[in-house]
Design a protein around this motif. Structure first.
Motif, PDB file in Angstrom:
ATOM      1  N   TYR A 306       6.085  -4.270   3.899  1.00  0.00           N
ATOM      2  CA  TYR A 306       7.323  -3.830   3.255  1.00  0.00           C
ATOM      3  C   TYR A 306       8.016  -4.978   2.528  1.00  0.00           C
ATOM      4  O   TYR A 306       8.554  -4.809   1.427  1.00  0.00           O
ATOM      5  CB  TYR A 306       8.285  -3.213   4.274  1.00  0.00           C
ATOM      6  CG  TYR A 306       7.769  -1.947   4.922  1.00  0.00           C
ATOM      7  CD1 TYR A 306       6.769  -1.183   4.317  1.00  0.00           C
ATOM      8  CD2 TYR A 306       8.269  -1.507   6.135  1.00  0.00           C
ATOM      9  CE1 TYR A 306       6.295  -0.026   4.901  1.00  0.00           C
ATOM     10  CE2 TYR A 306       7.798  -0.334   6.736  1.00  0.00           C
ATOM     11  CZ  TYR A 306       6.807   0.394   6.111  1.00  0.00           C
ATOM     12  OH  TYR A 306       6.337   1.535   6.697  1.00  0.00           O
ATOM     13  N   MET A 307       7.999  -6.180   3.155  1.00  0.00           N
ATOM     14  CA  MET A 307       8.637  -7.332   2.519  1.00  0.00           C
ATOM     15  C   MET A 307       7.895  -7.751   1.254  1.00  0.00           C
ATOM     16  O   MET A 307       8.500  -8.227   0.289  1.00  0.00           O
ATOM     17  CB  MET A 307       8.710  -8.502   3.496  1.00  0.00           C
ATOM     18  CG  MET A 307       9.669  -8.319   4.663  1.00  0.00           C
ATOM     19  SD  MET A 307      11.402  -8.109   4.151  1.00  0.00           S
ATOM     20  CE  MET A 307      11.617  -6.341   4.388  1.00  0.00           C
ATOM     21  N   MET A 308       6.575  -7.574   1.237  1.00  0.00           N
ATOM     22  CA  MET A 308       5.803  -7.889   0.031  1.00  0.00           C
ATOM     23  C   MET A 308       6.232  -7.025  -1.142  1.00  0.00           C
ATOM     24  O   MET A 308       6.404  -7.512  -2.264  1.00  0.00           O
ATOM     25  CB  MET A 308       4.312  -7.688   0.294  1.00  0.00           C
ATOM     26  CG  MET A 308       3.675  -8.757   1.153  1.00  0.00           C
ATOM     27  SD  MET A 308       1.910  -8.473   1.459  1.00  0.00           S
ATOM     28  CE  MET A 308       1.219  -8.937  -0.120  1.00  0.00           C
ATOM     29  N   VAL A 309       6.413  -5.732  -0.888  1.00  0.00           N
ATOM     30  CA  VAL A 309       6.822  -4.808  -1.952  1.00  0.00           C
ATOM     31  C   VAL A 309       8.203  -5.166  -2.476  1.00  0.00           C
ATOM     32  O   VAL A 309       8.427  -5.277  -3.689  1.00  0.00           O
ATOM     33  CB  VAL A 309       6.797  -3.351  -1.439  1.00  0.00           C
ATOM     34  CG1 VAL A 309       7.393  -2.416  -2.490  1.00  0.00           C
ATOM     35  CG2 VAL A 309       5.381  -2.925  -1.111  1.00  0.00           C
ATOM     36  N   ILE A 434      -0.584  -6.289  -8.246  1.00  0.00           N
ATOM     37  CA  ILE A 434       0.420  -5.586  -9.057  1.00  0.00           C
ATOM     38  C   ILE A 434       1.554  -6.531  -9.431  1.00  0.00           C
ATOM     39  O   ILE A 434       2.049  -6.514 -10.573  1.00  0.00           O
ATOM     40  CB  ILE A 434       0.949  -4.347  -8.297  1.00  0.00           C
ATOM     41  CG1 ILE A 434      -0.144  -3.275  -8.205  1.00  0.00           C
ATOM     42  CG2 ILE A 434       2.200  -3.793  -8.964  1.00  0.00           C
ATOM     43  CD1 ILE A 434       0.202  -2.133  -7.267  1.00  0.00           C
ATOM     44  N   THR A 435       1.961  -7.375  -8.485  1.00  0.00           N
ATOM     45  CA  THR A 435       3.017  -8.358  -8.780  1.00  0.00           C
ATOM     46  C   THR A 435       2.564  -9.325  -9.867  1.00  0.00           C
ATOM     47  O   THR A 435       3.301  -9.598 -10.824  1.00  0.00           O
ATOM     48  CB  THR A 435       3.396  -9.140  -7.507  1.00  0.00           C
ATOM     49  OG1 THR A 435       3.812  -8.232  -6.482  1.00  0.00           O
ATOM     50  CG2 THR A 435       4.523 -10.124  -7.789  1.00  0.00           C
ATOM     51  N   ALA A 436       1.336  -9.844  -9.734  1.00  0.00           N
ATOM     52  CA  ALA A 436       0.802 -10.784 -10.729  1.00  0.00           C
ATOM     53  C   ALA A 436       0.666 -10.122 -12.095  1.00  0.00           C
ATOM     54  O   ALA A 436       1.006 -10.722 -13.131  1.00  0.00           O
ATOM     55  CB  ALA A 436      -0.555 -11.313 -10.259  1.00  0.00           C
ATOM     56  N   LEU A 469       3.094   1.248 -10.690  1.00  0.00           N
ATOM     57  CA  LEU A 469       1.804   0.847 -10.127  1.00  0.00           C
ATOM     58  C   LEU A 469       1.815   0.895  -8.593  1.00  0.00           C
ATOM     59  O   LEU A 469       0.814   1.258  -7.968  1.00  0.00           O
ATOM     60  CB  LEU A 469       1.429  -0.550 -10.608  1.00  0.00           C
ATOM     61  CG  LEU A 469       1.064  -0.664 -12.089  1.00  0.00           C
ATOM     62  CD1 LEU A 469       0.833  -2.121 -12.479  1.00  0.00           C
ATOM     63  CD2 LEU A 469      -0.185   0.167 -12.407  1.00  0.00           C
ATOM     64  N   ILE A 470       2.938   0.522  -7.994  1.00  0.00           N
ATOM     65  CA  ILE A 470       3.054   0.614  -6.529  1.00  0.00           C
ATOM     66  C   ILE A 470       2.917   2.072  -6.091  1.00  0.00           C
ATOM     67  O   ILE A 470       2.214   2.391  -5.120  1.00  0.00           O
ATOM     68  CB  ILE A 470       4.403   0.039  -6.046  1.00  0.00           C
ATOM     69  CG1 ILE A 470       4.450  -1.484  -6.207  1.00  0.00           C
ATOM     70  CG2 ILE A 470       4.666   0.427  -4.582  1.00  0.00           C
ATOM     71  CD1 ILE A 470       3.534  -2.256  -5.272  1.00  0.00           C
ATOM     72  N   LYS A 474      -0.436   3.710  -4.113  1.00  0.00           N
ATOM     73  CA  LYS A 474      -0.126   4.100  -2.730  1.00  0.00           C
ATOM     74  C   LYS A 474      -0.196   2.903  -1.776  1.00  0.00           C
ATOM     75  O   LYS A 474      -0.584   3.033  -0.611  1.00  0.00           O
ATOM     76  CB  LYS A 474      -1.050   5.214  -2.249  1.00  0.00           C
ATOM     77  CG  LYS A 474      -0.897   6.517  -3.025  1.00  0.00           C
ATOM     78  CD  LYS A 474      -1.781   7.613  -2.481  1.00  0.00           C
ATOM     79  CE  LYS A 474      -1.581   8.898  -3.281  1.00  0.00           C
ATOM     80  NZ  LYS A 474      -2.463  10.003  -2.779  1.00  0.00           N
ATOM     81  N   ALA A 475       0.176   1.729  -2.305  1.00  0.00           N
ATOM     82  CA  ALA A 475       0.230   0.543  -1.454  1.00  0.00           C
ATOM     83  C   ALA A 475       1.236   0.735  -0.324  1.00  0.00           C
ATOM     84  O   ALA A 475       1.021   0.295   0.808  1.00  0.00           O
ATOM     85  CB  ALA A 475       0.604  -0.686  -2.286  1.00  0.00           C
TER      86      ALA A 475
END
Length: 483
Positions: A306-309, A434-436, A469-470, A474-475
């Motif tokens: 969750y913190m990554m998202v 997705i972040t990159a 994209l998230i 379905k990350a």
């Protein structure tokens, strides 16, 4: 994660509101209300006092989290646990006070050339460090009682609002600098008193120690744990603040003021984890006490994902807007842009590793955690001394970021080896990619004639790409979050 989720959400709201107020105060109002030198003075006074305040409790901050479950008994006033903790604070303050006066000539000599204004107000470290220590102890005690709201409200919102009011009054020339510094320290005195009143109302302020109960515990192990953790909080705050303290030796207070703005911006990324740890720390300690490994695993794994998202989204917001933001401030503050970008990456990595600190320091592996903190603080100090004279603000940021990366990577590897917990799977890889990719999209977007329009259109596009994209990958699903 019911209690954690409920209080975590409330704490997140309070924390983000507080960061919003702090953001407006530190990045917009203070550069207007204070000169760069005055802003640097308030930052160095706060950071130096905070570092000293970490010594004062003699490790009692971690005793609260680890041992309070053993004392917890509302009917018996928790066996005078708070009074027991205050004994550590009193002893620690005597030691800290002695050190401040013994090393005063040396410290003054180190800062006299570049930061003479700081040396003029050096003695304010004496009351300021005590007040910050009391605030920390009382706040942690509230968190251990699961009464997090008021302590968070005071720390994240009320104190920052009072600071805004104070700096506004000073800007209007109603009070001189001496009075402003006195009231600046006094704000934290108010916070300590307010916490005491709150605990009295909650019938949780009991200083009468139950010595019979203490005899039933292994006091030697508690004292040993405390002495070990005299080092840990100091090293922890050293990692966070030592770059600013070293900078004041090598750079003018004006530069320290600029760096303070740049280094504050990435705290926006760490806000969700800070809010989560306020309650998760106590829950992990309780789970470890009951050897509930499944609950610990659930908290640790979910916190990482969750913190990554959340962290990815916040990083994009900062990378998109930090340059515009600093360009709107008085001349000179744009010099902190690269520093903010560098530290932001370290802050994101901190979120990537979830509630790892709580797991290590509330377990039997606290000695490893303490040694690691000390080594990373020394690393940060050495890097700061090496890089700041060479590349200034960016040097401080690189030292801060490298220390942060080293610390969190080491904690992850240790947890994987010691507890056999590895929270990452293909979903975490998706979030990282997705972040990159979203950062890559940001760098491809062209500037337009209007800075405000550039900031808005880039933010909308990049955040839409990231969120879309998230969702598609379905990350993380809405169903998971709502569980």
């Amino acid at each position: 994660m019911g209690i954690i989720k409920k209080q975590g959400i409330v704490n997140s709201i309070i924390t983000f509101l507080g960061i919003g107020i702090g953001f407006i105060s530190l990045t917009i109002l203070q550069p207007i209300f204070l000169t760069k030198e005055e802003l640097g003075l308030t930052r160095i006074l706060f950071t130096a006092s905070y570092l000293v305040s970490s010594i004062i409790p003699l490790g009692a901050t971690n005793i609260i989290t680890r041992y309070f479950p053993k004392f917890k008994n509302e009917a018996k006033g928790h066996h005078g646990f708070l009074g027991f903790i205050f004994c550590f604070v009193l002893a620690g303050y005597i030691i800290a006070l002695s050190l401040l006066f013994i090393f005063k000539p040396f410290i003054i000599s180190q800062y006299q050339a570049k930061s003479p204004l700081f040396t003029d107000y050096y003695l304010w470290l004496v009351p300021f460090s005590l007040l910050l220590s009391l605030v920390t102890i009382l706040s942690l005690y509230c968190y251990a009682l699961y009464k997090t709201y008021f302590a968070s409200l005071l720390n994240d919102i009320i104190v920052r609002l009072l600071s805004v009011i104070l700096f506004s009054i000073y800007f209007l020339k109603i009070i001189p600098l001496d009075t402003m510094i006195t009231l600046f320290v006094g704000i934290y005195g108010f916070q300590a008193v307010a916490l005491i009143i709150f605990l009295i109302k909650e019938k949780a302020f009991n200083l009468k120690i139950d010595f019979d109960f203490l005899k039933s515990l292994n006091i030697k192990s508690i004292i040993f744990y405390s002495l070990v953790f005299t080092i840990a909080p100091t090293a922890s705050y050293g990692i966070k603040f030592i770059d600013s303290i070293v900078m004041a030796k090598y750079q003018l207070l004006d530069i320290v003021g600029i760096y303070a703005i740049a280094a504050f911006i990435p705290t926006f990324i760490e806000a969700p984890l800070t809010a989560l740890e306020k309650i998760a720390n106590a829950k992990i300690a309780d789970a470890l006490n009951r050897n509930d490994i499944e609950n610990i695993k659930d908290i640790y794994y979910k916190s990482c994902r969750y913190m990554m998202v959340i962290g990815g989204l916040l990083l994009l917001l900062i990378y998109t807007n930090v340059g515009y933001l600093l360009s709107f401030l008085p001349e000179g503050y744009s010099a902190g842009t690269n520093a903010a970008l560098i530290i932001s990456l370290s802050s994101l990595f901190n979120l990537y590793t979830g509630t790892n600190t709580s797991l290590i320091f509330n377990s039997s592996s606290f000695l490893f955690g303490t040694l690691l903190l000390l080594l990373v603080m020394v690393l940060n100090l050495c890097l700061s001394i090496w890089l700041i004279p060479i590349i200034g603000i960016e040097g401080a940021a690189c030292a801060n970021a490298l220390a942060g990366f080293s610390y969190n990577l080491s904690k992850f590897l240790f947890i994987k080896y010691k507890f056999k917990l590895q929270p990452y799977d293909f979903r975490n890889l998706k979030i990282t990619l997705i972040t990159a990719l979203s950062v890559g999209v940001l760098f491809c977007l062209p500037e337009v004639y209007n800075l405000y329009f550039s900031a808005i259109y880039k933010t909308l596009i990049v955040c839409s790409v990231y969120a879309g994209l998230i969702y598609i990958s379905k990350a993380v699903t809405i169903q998971e979050i709502m569980k």
